[in-house]
Design a protein around this motif. Structure first.
Motif, PDB file in Angstrom:
ATOM      1  N   MET A 213       0.839  -1.197   0.000  1.00  0.00           N
ATOM      2  CA  MET A 213       0.000   0.000   0.000  1.00  0.00           C
ATOM      3  C   MET A 213       0.879   1.253   0.000  1.00  0.00           C
ATOM      4  N   ALA A 214       0.516   2.215  -0.831  1.00  0.00           N
ATOM      5  CA  ALA A 214       1.233   3.493  -0.899  1.00  0.00           C
ATOM      6  C   ALA A 214       0.335   4.575  -0.312  1.00  0.00           C
TER       7      ALA A 214
ATOM      8  N   GLY B 152     -10.399   1.290  -0.475  1.00  0.00           N
ATOM      9  CA  GLY B 152     -10.988   0.026  -0.923  1.00  0.00           C
ATOM     10  C   GLY B 152     -10.098  -0.770  -1.853  1.00  0.00           C
ATOM     11  N   MET B 153      -8.985  -0.168  -2.300  1.00  0.00           N
ATOM     12  CA  MET B 153      -8.095  -0.873  -3.239  1.00  0.00           C
ATOM     13  C   MET B 153      -7.279  -1.923  -2.493  1.00  0.00           C
ATOM     14  N   LYS B 154      -7.187  -3.116  -3.093  1.00  0.00           N
ATOM     15  CA  LYS B 154      -6.484  -4.219  -2.438  1.00  0.00           C
ATOM     16  C   LYS B 154      -5.016  -4.221  -2.834  1.00  0.00           C
TER      17      LYS B 154
ATOM     18  N   ARG C 229      -8.119  -0.865   1.209  1.00  0.00           N
ATOM     19  CA  ARG C 229      -7.713   0.218   2.099  1.00  0.00           C
ATOM     20  C   ARG C 229      -8.915   0.692   2.909  1.00  0.00           C
ATOM     21  N   ASP C 230      -8.750   0.694   4.214  1.00  0.00           N
ATOM     22  CA  ASP C 230      -9.816   1.063   5.137  1.00  0.00           C
ATOM     23  C   ASP C 230      -9.461   2.424   5.739  1.00  0.00           C
TER      24      ASP C 230
ATOM     25  N   PRO D 133      -6.298   8.550   0.941  1.00  0.00           N
ATOM     26  CA  PRO D 133      -5.226   8.711  -0.047  1.00  0.00           C
ATOM     27  C   PRO D 133      -4.699  10.147  -0.034  1.00  0.00           C
ATOM     28  N   LEU D 134      -3.384  10.274  -0.186  1.00  0.00           N
ATOM     29  CA  LEU D 134      -2.744  11.587  -0.154  1.00  0.00           C
ATOM     30  C   LEU D 134      -2.655  12.134  -1.574  1.00  0.00           C
ATOM     31  N   ASN D 135      -3.289  13.257  -1.795  1.00  0.00           N
ATOM     32  CA  ASN D 135      -3.315  13.846  -3.133  1.00  0.00           C
ATOM     33  C   ASN D 135      -2.275  14.963  -3.190  1.00  0.00           C
TER      34      ASN D 135
END
Lengths: 75, 260
Positions: free
Chosen positions: B141-142, B148-150, B158-159, B166-168
């Motif tokens: 994971m990044a 929700g991406m596995k 991703r919970d 996610p960091l934008n």
């Protein structure tokens, strides 16, 4: 009316068979070689029905490894 | 007309850029890095900056970028590419300096360097390859992984309660005073590649002309990390990534000035 004819060459040893060019070709002229692989074990791309190629360069633009060279002439 | 008559050097219209050498690339089949390398090579050739360009390599999949493009390169420690680029540009103000970083390098370990270099308005271009996963180390994971991406380290998706949001980074860069041009592009289709090329050209021109810092995010695929084929990865990216990472120019101070 003049016709634009094209043809592509593939650096088969550099090709990794990702198939992105096959998707990008608007005329579906490219396909993976049948049961043949390069020395790295990747199936490579071939241009089979080259007669209808217009040399639009879509395949060369999307190729991540730059294996495709496009040639074009006005007939 | 036979195929041999068409395939002659004088009829060549598109081929591998001359700056890209014949070394076989270590990237997985269909990796977006190859497209971006090609675009960068073409832009540098068009600008005739072959002798005056210095790229800064990251740590990540693009760690060997210096092997493939015949320009000057400098390898940086993990995440420190913008800091190294700052030094290069300050010592060599006439050079075109750019960093080439993935999401693990730029958004995680190098978030501090990136934000500060952009905020100082260093005359550099930051090229950010965002594929929402750690590709080189095995698909962990990044910071940019979608909700929700596995991935290998969040196998149930991703919970937000456990892993956060996610960091934008590109949206953050828009709000920094030092940035001149911030854009988000992709390289999944011919049209997108042409747009991305124009964006990189603009960013490079700004860097040479000393107009603020520039950031070009390329939303990319990682077919190996996403465990799918390159063609399906492009479709997945269109359906999922573009909802969160919207494409287009986010900030362009030059355009605002030209309108005034």
């Amino acid at each position: 009316m003049s016709k634009i004819r094209g043809a592509v060459t593939v650096d088969t040893e550099r090709c990794k068979g990702c198939s992105l060019c096959i998707e990008a070709c608007p005329l579906n002229l490219l396909s993976l070689a049948d049961k043949r692989v390069n020395h790295k074990g990747y199936p490579y791309v071939e241009q089979k029905n080259w007669e209808s190629c217009t040399g639009c360069t879509s395949c060369a633009i999307v190729c991540p490894d730059g294996c495709i060279s496009v040639y074009r002439v006005k007939e | 007309m036979t195929k041999e008559e068409i395939i002659r050097p004088e009829n060549l219209v598109c081929a591998k850029p001359t700056l890209m050498n014949d070394a076989p690339m270590h990237y997985c089949p269909g990796c977006s890095h190859g497209m971006v390398h090609k675009i960068i090579a073409e832009v540098i050739e068009e600008m005739q900056m072959e002798e005056k360009t210095v790229g800064v390599c990251p740590v990540g999949c693009a760690v060997f970028a210096y092997r493939y493009l015949d320009i000057d390169w400098q390898e940086a420690a993990h995440g420190r590419a913008p800091a190294v680029a700052t030094a290069l540009k300050r010592l060599w103000p006439d050079r075109l300096v750019f960093t080439y970083q993935g999401d693990g390098d730029l958004a995680c370990i190098g978030a501090c360097e990136t934000i500060h270099a952009l905020n100082r308005g260093e005359k550099i271009t930051v090229i950010f390859i965002n594929n929402a996963i750690y590709g080189m180390t095995g698909g962990q994971m990044a910071p940019t992984t979608l909700v929700g991406m596995k991935t290998a380290t969040c196998p149930y998706g991703r919970d937000v309660n456990l892993h956060g949001y996610p960091l934008n980074m590109t949206d953050l860069a828009v709000n920094l005073e030092g940035t001149a041009y911030v854009t988000r592009q992709s390289v999944h289709t011919v049209a997108a590649i042409r747009k991305a090329k124009r964006a990189i050209r603009k960013a490079f021109e700004n860097s040479i002309n000393g107009i603020g810092s520039n950031m070009v995010e390329i939303v990319s695929t990682c077919s190996a990390g996403w465990k799918t084929s390159p063609v399906k990865a492009n479709k997945w990216m269109e359906e999922n990534m573009f909802k969160y990472y919207r494409l287009g120019d986010l900030k362009d101070t030059q355009e605002i000035r030209s309108k005034e």
